[in-house]
Design an enzyme around this catalytic site. Sequence first.
Site, PDB file in Angstrom:
ATOM      1  N   TYR A 161       0.841  -1.197   0.000  1.00 45.27           N
ATOM      2  CA  TYR A 161       0.000   0.000   0.000  1.00 45.27           C
ATOM      3  C   TYR A 161       0.883   1.257   0.000  1.00 45.27           C
ATOM      4  O   TYR A 161       0.669   2.182  -0.800  1.00 45.27           O
ATOM      5  CB  TYR A 161      -0.915  -0.034   1.224  1.00 45.27           C
ATOM      6  CG  TYR A 161      -1.881   1.119   1.335  1.00 45.27           C
ATOM      7  CD1 TYR A 161      -3.003   1.191   0.502  1.00 45.27           C
ATOM      8  CD2 TYR A 161      -1.696   2.136   2.270  1.00 45.27           C
ATOM      9  CE1 TYR A 161      -3.902   2.237   0.602  1.00 45.27           C
ATOM     10  CE2 TYR A 161      -2.592   3.191   2.381  1.00 45.27           C
ATOM     11  CZ  TYR A 161      -3.691   3.237   1.549  1.00 45.27           C
ATOM     12  OH  TYR A 161      -4.583   4.288   1.640  1.00 45.27           O
ATOM     13  N   LYS A 165       1.207   4.182  -2.848  1.00 47.77           N
ATOM     14  CA  LYS A 165       0.869   5.579  -2.535  1.00 47.77           C
ATOM     15  C   LYS A 165       2.075   6.506  -2.720  1.00 47.77           C
ATOM     16  O   LYS A 165       1.928   7.663  -3.128  1.00 47.77           O
ATOM     17  CB  LYS A 165       0.310   5.670  -1.114  1.00 47.77           C
ATOM     18  CG  LYS A 165      -1.033   4.948  -0.945  1.00 47.77           C
ATOM     19  CD  LYS A 165      -2.095   5.556  -1.847  1.00 47.77           C
ATOM     20  CE  LYS A 165      -3.451   4.904  -1.697  1.00 47.77           C
ATOM     21  NZ  LYS A 165      -4.459   5.526  -2.565  1.00 47.77           N
TER      22      LYS A 165
HETATM   23  P1  NDP Z   1     -13.249   2.954   0.698  1.00 50.05           P
HETATM   24  O1  NDP Z   1     -12.685   1.596   0.936  1.00 50.05           O
HETATM   25  O2  NDP Z   1     -14.263   3.500   1.645  1.00 50.05           O
HETATM   26  O3  NDP Z   1     -13.855   3.036  -0.811  1.00 50.05           O
HETATM   27  C1  NDP Z   1     -13.072   2.580  -1.873  1.00 50.05           C
HETATM   28  C2  NDP Z   1     -13.718   3.007  -3.176  1.00 50.05           C
HETATM   29  O4  NDP Z   1     -12.880   2.571  -4.264  1.00 50.05           O
HETATM   30  C3  NDP Z   1     -15.067   2.366  -3.407  1.00 50.05           C
HETATM   31  O5  NDP Z   1     -15.857   3.278  -4.128  1.00 50.05           O
HETATM   32  C4  NDP Z   1     -14.722   1.143  -4.258  1.00 50.05           C
HETATM   33  O6  NDP Z   1     -15.825   0.687  -5.056  1.00 50.05           O
HETATM   34  C5  NDP Z   1     -13.622   1.723  -5.120  1.00 50.05           C
HETATM   35  N1  NDP Z   1     -12.716   0.697  -5.655  1.00 50.05           N
HETATM   36  C6  NDP Z   1     -11.933  -0.163  -4.978  1.00 50.05           C
HETATM   37  N2  NDP Z   1     -11.250  -0.945  -5.823  1.00 50.05           N
HETATM   38  C7  NDP Z   1     -11.599  -0.558  -7.071  1.00 50.05           C
HETATM   39  C8  NDP Z   1     -11.267  -1.005  -8.373  1.00 50.05           C
HETATM   40  N3  NDP Z   1     -10.394  -1.997  -8.588  1.00 50.05           N
HETATM   41  N4  NDP Z   1     -11.848  -0.400  -9.433  1.00 50.05           N
HETATM   42  C9  NDP Z   1     -12.723   0.605  -9.261  1.00 50.05           C
HETATM   43  N5  NDP Z   1     -13.083   1.076  -8.055  1.00 50.05           N
HETATM   44  C10 NDP Z   1     -12.531   0.490  -6.974  1.00 50.05           C
HETATM   45  O7  NDP Z   1     -11.975   3.917   0.581  1.00 50.05           O
HETATM   46  P2  NDP Z   1     -11.710   5.358   1.238  1.00 50.05           P
HETATM   47  O8  NDP Z   1     -12.796   6.280   0.894  1.00 50.05           O
HETATM   48  O9  NDP Z   1     -11.294   5.162   2.645  1.00 50.05           O
HETATM   49  O10 NDP Z   1     -10.378   5.781   0.457  1.00 50.05           O
HETATM   50  C11 NDP Z   1     -10.398   6.444  -0.787  1.00 50.05           C
HETATM   51  C12 NDP Z   1      -8.973   6.715  -1.221  1.00 50.05           C
HETATM   52  O11 NDP Z   1      -8.297   7.480  -0.244  1.00 50.05           O
HETATM   53  C13 NDP Z   1      -8.155   5.428  -1.421  1.00 50.05           C
HETATM   54  O12 NDP Z   1      -7.285   5.588  -2.512  1.00 50.05           O
HETATM   55  C14 NDP Z   1      -7.379   5.337  -0.133  1.00 50.05           C
HETATM   56  O13 NDP Z   1      -6.194   4.609  -0.281  1.00 50.05           O
HETATM   57  C15 NDP Z   1      -7.129   6.807   0.183  1.00 50.05           C
HETATM   58  N6  NDP Z   1      -6.867   7.055   1.591  1.00 50.05           N
HETATM   59  C16 NDP Z   1      -7.795   6.726   2.551  1.00 50.05           C
HETATM   60  C17 NDP Z   1      -7.499   6.960   3.889  1.00 50.05           C
HETATM   61  C18 NDP Z   1      -8.454   6.627   4.997  1.00 50.05           C
HETATM   62  O14 NDP Z   1      -8.070   6.812   6.164  1.00 50.05           O
HETATM   63  N7  NDP Z   1      -9.662   6.187   4.744  1.00 50.05           N
HETATM   64  C19 NDP Z   1      -6.214   7.541   4.295  1.00 50.05           C
HETATM   65  C20 NDP Z   1      -5.343   7.849   3.208  1.00 50.05           C
HETATM   66  C21 NDP Z   1      -5.667   7.611   1.906  1.00 50.05           C
HETATM   67  P3  NDP Z   1     -16.947  -0.328  -4.426  1.00 50.05           P
HETATM   68  O15 NDP Z   1     -17.784   0.490  -3.479  1.00 50.05           O
HETATM   69  O16 NDP Z   1     -17.718  -0.793  -5.621  1.00 50.05           O
HETATM   70  O17 NDP Z   1     -16.185  -1.423  -3.735  1.00 50.05           O
END
Ligand code: NDP
Length: 253
Positions: A161, A165
Site C-alpha cells: 500500500y 501511494k
Molecule cells: P473505501 O474503501 O471507503 O472506498 C473505496 C472506493 O474505491 C469504493 O468506491 C470502491 O468501489 C472503489 N474501488 C476499490 N477498488 C476498485 C477497483 N479496482 N476499481 C474501481 N473502483 C474500486 O476507501 P476510502 O474512501 O477510505 O479511500 C479512498 C482513497 O483514499 C483510497 O485511494 C485510499 O487509499 C485513500 N486514503 C484513505 C485513507 C483513509 O483513512 N480512509 C487515508 C489515506 C488515503 P466499491 O464500493 O464498488 O467497492
Amino acid sequence: MSGNGGKSFEGKVVLVTGGSRGIGRACVLAFTKAGATVVFSYAGNEAAANETLEAVKAAGGKAQARKFDVADTAACTEAVDAVVKEHGRLDVLVNNAGVAIDGLVMRFKDEDWDRTLDTNLKGAFALIRAASRPMMKQRAGAVINLSSVVGEMGNAGQAAYAASKAGLIGLTKSLARELASRNIRVNAVTPGFIGTDMTAALPEEAKKRMLDVIPLGRLGGPEEIASSVLFLASDAASYVTGEVLKVNGGMYM
Ligand code: NDP
C-alpha cells in the site's frame, strides 16, 4: 473562482474513481454541489453507488455511475472516452479508487502485491494517460491523486500500500512537469486517518494508537478531504501544480 458563489464548477465535467463510498462519495457530493456534472466509478458495490446517486439527486445535482475495474487499463480508456463522447469535455480527474491489503512482507503474496499496485497506481496512470488527450485539446485540466500519509511515512504491515501511494507522489510530480505547458495541473492529497469503511476495518487497538499520534486528536471526515480536492481542482489553485497537500490533522508534518 468564477464568481458565481457556490456554483464555481457549473458547466465542468468531473470524473471521480471510487465514488460509491467514503472519500470518493464525498468528492462526488462536493463537486455536484458546486455545479459540476460528475461521472463516478465503482468496483461492484451497486447498492453503495445507488446511495451516492440518491444523495446527489436529493441535493439537486447531476451524477452518473459507471462500473469498471480501474486495474483494467482498457476499461479506464473506455471510461474516459465515454465521458468525453457524452459530455463533450473532461475538466477534472480525481484518482481516488484504492485498496488496502495489509500483511507482513515475509508472508505477502504476489497476487496481493499486484492487485494493490494495479488498482492504486496503474489505474491512476491509465486514467491520466487517457484524460491527458482531451485535456490537452482543451488546453486546461486538473488531476488530483489520492495518495496517503502512509506513502510519506511508511507503515509496518503496509509495504505494498505504501509503495503504491509513494508511487502516486512520483507520478504526480512527473506529470505535473510533463503536462504543465498545456495548462494541466496535477496534484496529490495525502489524507491521514479518515473515518471510512477502509479504516473501520482496523482493530480497535490500532485505532486508539493512531489517535494518540494525531495532534488534532480525532479522525478526519471524508468531506474534509473532499474540500481539499475541490480546492486543488478549482481556479483558486490555478498556480498550484506538483503539490502534495497533507490533510492529516497534524499526524505527519
Ligand atoms: P473505501 O474503501 O471507503 O472506498 C473505496 C472506493 O474505491 C469504493 O468506491 C470502491 O468501489 C472503489 N474501488 C476499490 N477498488 C476498485 C477497483 N479496482 N476499481 C474501481 N473502483 C474500486 O476507501 P476510502 O474512501 O477510505 O479511500 C479512498 C482513497 O483514499 C483510497 O485511494 C485510499 O487509499 C485513500 N486514503 C484513505 C485513507 C483513509 O483513512 N480512509 C487515508 C489515506 C488515503 P466499491 O464500493 O464498488 O467497492
